[in-house]
Design an enzyme around this catalytic site. Structure first.
Site, PDB file in Angstrom:
ATOM      1  N   GLU A 223      20.045  -0.734  -8.124  1.00  0.00           N
ATOM      2  CA  GLU A 223      20.303  -2.210  -7.808  1.00  0.00           C
ATOM      3  C   GLU A 223      19.046  -2.347  -6.654  1.00  0.00           C
ATOM      4  OE1 GLU A 223      24.270  -2.487  -6.360  1.00  0.00           O
ATOM      5  OE2 GLU A 223      24.921  -0.919  -7.957  1.00  0.00           O
ATOM      6  N   GLU A 334      27.398 -11.472  -5.622  1.00  0.00           N
ATOM      7  CA  GLU A 334      28.629 -10.585  -5.298  1.00  0.00           C
ATOM      8  C   GLU A 334      28.936 -11.095  -4.061  1.00  0.00           C
ATOM      9  OE1 GLU A 334      30.138  -5.972  -5.093  1.00  0.00           O
ATOM     10  OE2 GLU A 334      28.075  -6.559  -5.730  1.00  0.00           O
TER      11      GLU A 334
END
Length: 420
Positions: A223, A334
């Protein structure tokens, strides 16, 4: 009788003194043990620098020799030879920027920098590492969990029961994704903002996920993107970050260089360093380019920031599924909603804090969303889908075509009349 009373009182006082002394000794010993653990962990993370740079945002950036970085302490990397450049870069062969459309006249991406650059740069053959402090470790739930995500950090899509998956566990997403394929990387231009984060233990981020394996047990994930995380960094600055795990966030991996794993080669970009400048509502817009790809020769997963900074790589030996390829790519935002159990949604913003419908200059975006295919070429993904947990809190709206290619707007304010 009086003598007996005095004797009893004396014995009681003696017992209380012993109890208090023992309690104090136990607490002191426990604190000394905790401080010892913290000192040991700091020594493991903060390697002796050749030079240190004080950043305007309060960070200290240590310039550490490439060969002394934390990554090389990993058991799988003890005899690892640092690879100073990839054997192949898909962006250098295939991808060319289209001319900016008229709506991007106030848009800039090449001017993105990090705040510590104002006060110096690291010497050749060193890498910049943000110094970890005692205060950083004190904010973590434990020394062992410092710098790690939990298992609630991924949306579970399609073949999983998505009814109420994440509103209950505190993590919420607004993403675009492609699944059930064979992928060797991904790229996007990510609009950069500074969203408000309500609680110290919450965060807001925008990132790319490179995924392989089973969501529940052995997920491999790489990520990268930007985040605001008061608990991790002690402030509300927008920062560049990376993350990796090889076991669904159960025990492996971490943010940035906070454990052994990611090998950095670049001396100009600090993982966890503040990004500047940032986008403003109705005004200038800034974005960062993130490219992650698998080197077809060595098998490592490389990270590029912007059009010129090759940061480093995740060695193939860290992973099981990703040692071959990825089966799913996600792009998006997120947040952590820690107040979900109290019955009231957080006001932590995602992206710009505005819903996707507001569009250019107001809502945050990802554009030029691409994947690296089996021919090691960047291409537009097929069968793109979007997902959000609570569209009244944060949403996503996709688009395609023009100089932006595959793109989407996303985000939201969190708590509002439709998201109580």
């Amino acid at each position: 009788m009086a003598a007996n009373c005095k004797r009893v009182s004396f014995l009681l006082a003696l017992v209380m003194t012993v109890v208090v002394t023992l309690s104090f000794t136990f607490v002191s010993g426990e604190n000394e043990f905790s401080d010892l653990k913290i000192r040991t962990h700091l020594k493991r993370l903060n390697k002796p620098p050749l030079k240190s740079i004080k950043s305007p945002d309060g960070d200290v950036i240590d310039c550490v020799p490439v060969t002394d970085q934390p990554a090389l302490a990993h058991p799988l990397l003890i005899n690892h030879t640092v690879q100073m450049s990839p054997s192949f870069n898909p962006a250098s062969v295939v991808f060319t920027e289209s001319k900016l459309s008229s709506r991007t006249k106030n848009h800039q991406s090449n001017d993105i920098t990090q705040l510590w650059h104002a006060n110096g740069k690291c010497p050749v053959n060193t890498i910049p590492i943000r110094r970890t402090t005692k205060q950083d470790l004190y904010r973590a739930s434990s020394v062992e969990s410092f710098g790690m995500k939990n298992q609630k950090s991924l949306p579970k899509l399609k073949s999983y029961d998505t009814t109420g998956v994440l509103p209950q566990n505190g993590h919420q997403h607004a993403i675009m994704y492609v699944e059930d394929g064979v992928f060797y990387g991904a790229k996007a231009k990510i609009n950069v903002w500074n969203p408000d984060v309500e609680m110290p233990n919450e965060f807001s981020l925008a990132q790319i996920w490179i995924l392989g394996g089973n969501f529940n047990s052995d997920l491999n994930s790489i990520e990268a993107g930007w985040q605001v995380s008061p608990q991790l960094y002690g402030d509300n600055h927008t920062r560049l970050f990376t993350y990796w795990t090889s076991d669904a966030y159960q025990g492996t991996g971490c943010y940035n260089l906070l454990c052994s794993g990611f090998v950095q080669i670049n001396r100009e970009i600090a993982m966890g360093g503040s990004i500047s400048p940032l986008s403003n509502y109705g005004n200038s817009q800034f974005d960062i380019t993130i490219l992650i790809w698998k080197d077809p020769k060595e098998g490592h997963w490389w990270l590029q920031f912007g059009e010129k900074y090759i940061i480093g790589y995740w060695p193939a030996s860290l992973f099981s599924y990703l040692s071959e390829s990825a089966s799913m790519i996600e792009w998006g935002g997120e947040v952590v909603n820690s107040q979900s159990e109290a019955g009231q949604h957080t006001t932590t913003q995602m992206g710009s804090g505005r819903f996707a419908e507001e569009g250019w200059g107001k809502a945050s975006y990802f554009k030029n969303v691409q994947v690296v295919d089996g021919s090691n070429k960047l291409r537009n993904p097929e069968n793109l889908q979007v997902f959000t947990d609570e569209e009244n809190c944060y949403n996503v709206k996709s688009g395609d075509g023009g100089s932006w290619g595959s793109h989407f707007y996303y985000g939201g304010p969190g708590r509002n009349p439709n998201c109580p």
